[in-house]
Design a protein around this motif. Structure first.
Motif, PDB file in Angstrom:
ATOM      1  N   LYS A   1      46.619  44.238  34.825  1.00  0.00           N
ATOM      2  CA  LYS A   1      45.888  43.893  36.275  1.00  0.00           C
ATOM      3  C   LYS A   1      44.963  45.051  36.778  1.00  0.00           C
ATOM      4  O   LYS A   1      43.610  44.705  36.965  1.00  0.00           O
ATOM      5  CB  LYS A   1      46.735  43.653  37.490  1.00  0.00           C
TER       6      LYS A   1
ATOM      7  N   ILE B   1      42.191  45.115  34.160  1.00  0.00           N
ATOM      8  CA  ILE B   1      40.914  43.986  34.417  1.00  0.00           C
ATOM      9  C   ILE B   1      40.161  44.603  35.466  1.00  0.00           C
ATOM     10  O   ILE B   1      38.869  44.358  35.596  1.00  0.00           O
ATOM     11  CB  ILE B   1      41.693  42.877  34.781  1.00  0.00           C
ATOM     12  N   GLU B   2      40.745  45.084  36.595  1.00  0.00           N
ATOM     13  CA  GLU B   2      39.923  45.313  37.868  1.00  0.00           C
ATOM     14  C   GLU B   2      38.786  46.641  37.343  1.00  0.00           C
ATOM     15  O   GLU B   2      37.838  46.424  37.804  1.00  0.00           O
ATOM     16  CB  GLU B   2      41.028  45.954  38.788  1.00  0.00           C
TER      17      GLU B   2
ATOM     18  N   TYR C   1      36.472  42.886  36.086  1.00  0.00           N
ATOM     19  CA  TYR C   1      36.995  41.531  35.746  1.00  0.00           C
ATOM     20  C   TYR C   1      36.393  40.757  34.392  1.00  0.00           C
ATOM     21  O   TYR C   1      35.975  39.644  34.387  1.00  0.00           O
ATOM     22  CB  TYR C   1      37.008  40.575  37.074  1.00  0.00           C
ATOM     23  N   LYS C   2      35.966  41.775  33.482  1.00  0.00           N
ATOM     24  CA  LYS C   2      35.288  41.201  32.150  1.00  0.00           C
ATOM     25  C   LYS C   2      35.971  41.498  30.907  1.00  0.00           C
ATOM     26  O   LYS C   2      36.435  42.702  31.209  1.00  0.00           O
ATOM     27  CB  LYS C   2      33.712  41.720  32.269  1.00  0.00           C
TER      28      LYS C   2
ATOM     29  N   PRO D   1      34.279  36.506  31.825  1.00  0.00           N
ATOM     30  CA  PRO D   1      35.402  36.675  32.912  1.00  0.00           C
ATOM     31  C   PRO D   1      36.643  36.595  32.357  1.00  0.00           C
ATOM     32  O   PRO D   1      37.242  35.979  31.722  1.00  0.00           O
ATOM     33  CB  PRO D   1      35.114  35.131  33.910  1.00  0.00           C
TER      34      PRO D   1
ATOM     35  N   TYR E   1      40.674  37.149  34.002  1.00  0.00           N
ATOM     36  CA  TYR E   1      41.460  37.061  35.180  1.00  0.00           C
ATOM     37  C   TYR E   1      42.989  37.178  34.705  1.00  0.00           C
ATOM     38  O   TYR E   1      43.274  36.880  33.507  1.00  0.00           O
ATOM     39  CB  TYR E   1      41.348  35.795  35.882  1.00  0.00           C
ATOM     40  N   TYR E   2      43.992  37.536  35.335  1.00  0.00           N
ATOM     41  CA  TYR E   2      45.389  37.417  35.039  1.00  0.00           C
ATOM     42  C   TYR E   2      45.698  36.062  35.019  1.00  0.00           C
ATOM     43  O   TYR E   2      46.320  35.769  35.897  1.00  0.00           O
ATOM     44  CB  TYR E   2      46.002  38.431  36.070  1.00  0.00           C
TER      45      TYR E   2
END
Length: 92
Positions: free
Chosen positions: A26, A29-30, A34-35, A42, A44-45
């Motif tokens: 997480k 990703i941040e 978020y890519k 995109p 996402y978790y």
């Protein structure tokens, strides 16, 4: 302290607890906006949606973590890395 900035090697990532691994992904990703680090799509978790499930990509020779990718991107990258030279030779 952020796990994402602390853990640099895949073996260290694998030694984390399952909950810590989720936090690591997480945070990655941040940090990547978020890519996906490969395709830029995109990210996402979503652990249960296989084509876009985020995975930790790493160099298999050094163990260095390179980023968080879609699982499909990671699989495609592995195919190219494992067969790239052979394909280049065949194309010549």
């Amino acid at each position: 302290m952020s796990l994402w900035t602390t853990i640099q090697n895949y073996s260290d990532y694998k030694s984390l607890s399952p909950n810590e691994q989720q936090v690591f992904i997480k945070q990655g990703i941040e940090a990547q906006g978020y890519k996906c680090a490969l395709c830029g799509g995109p990210l996402y978790y979503q652990r249960d949606y296989a084509p876009i499930m985020p995975v930790v990509d790493h160099d298999h020779k050094t163990g260095k973590i390179r980023g968080i990718l879609h699982s499909k991107c990671n699989s495609d990258l592995a195919v190219v890395e494992n067969n790239g030279e052979e394909w280049i030779q065949k194309a010549r």
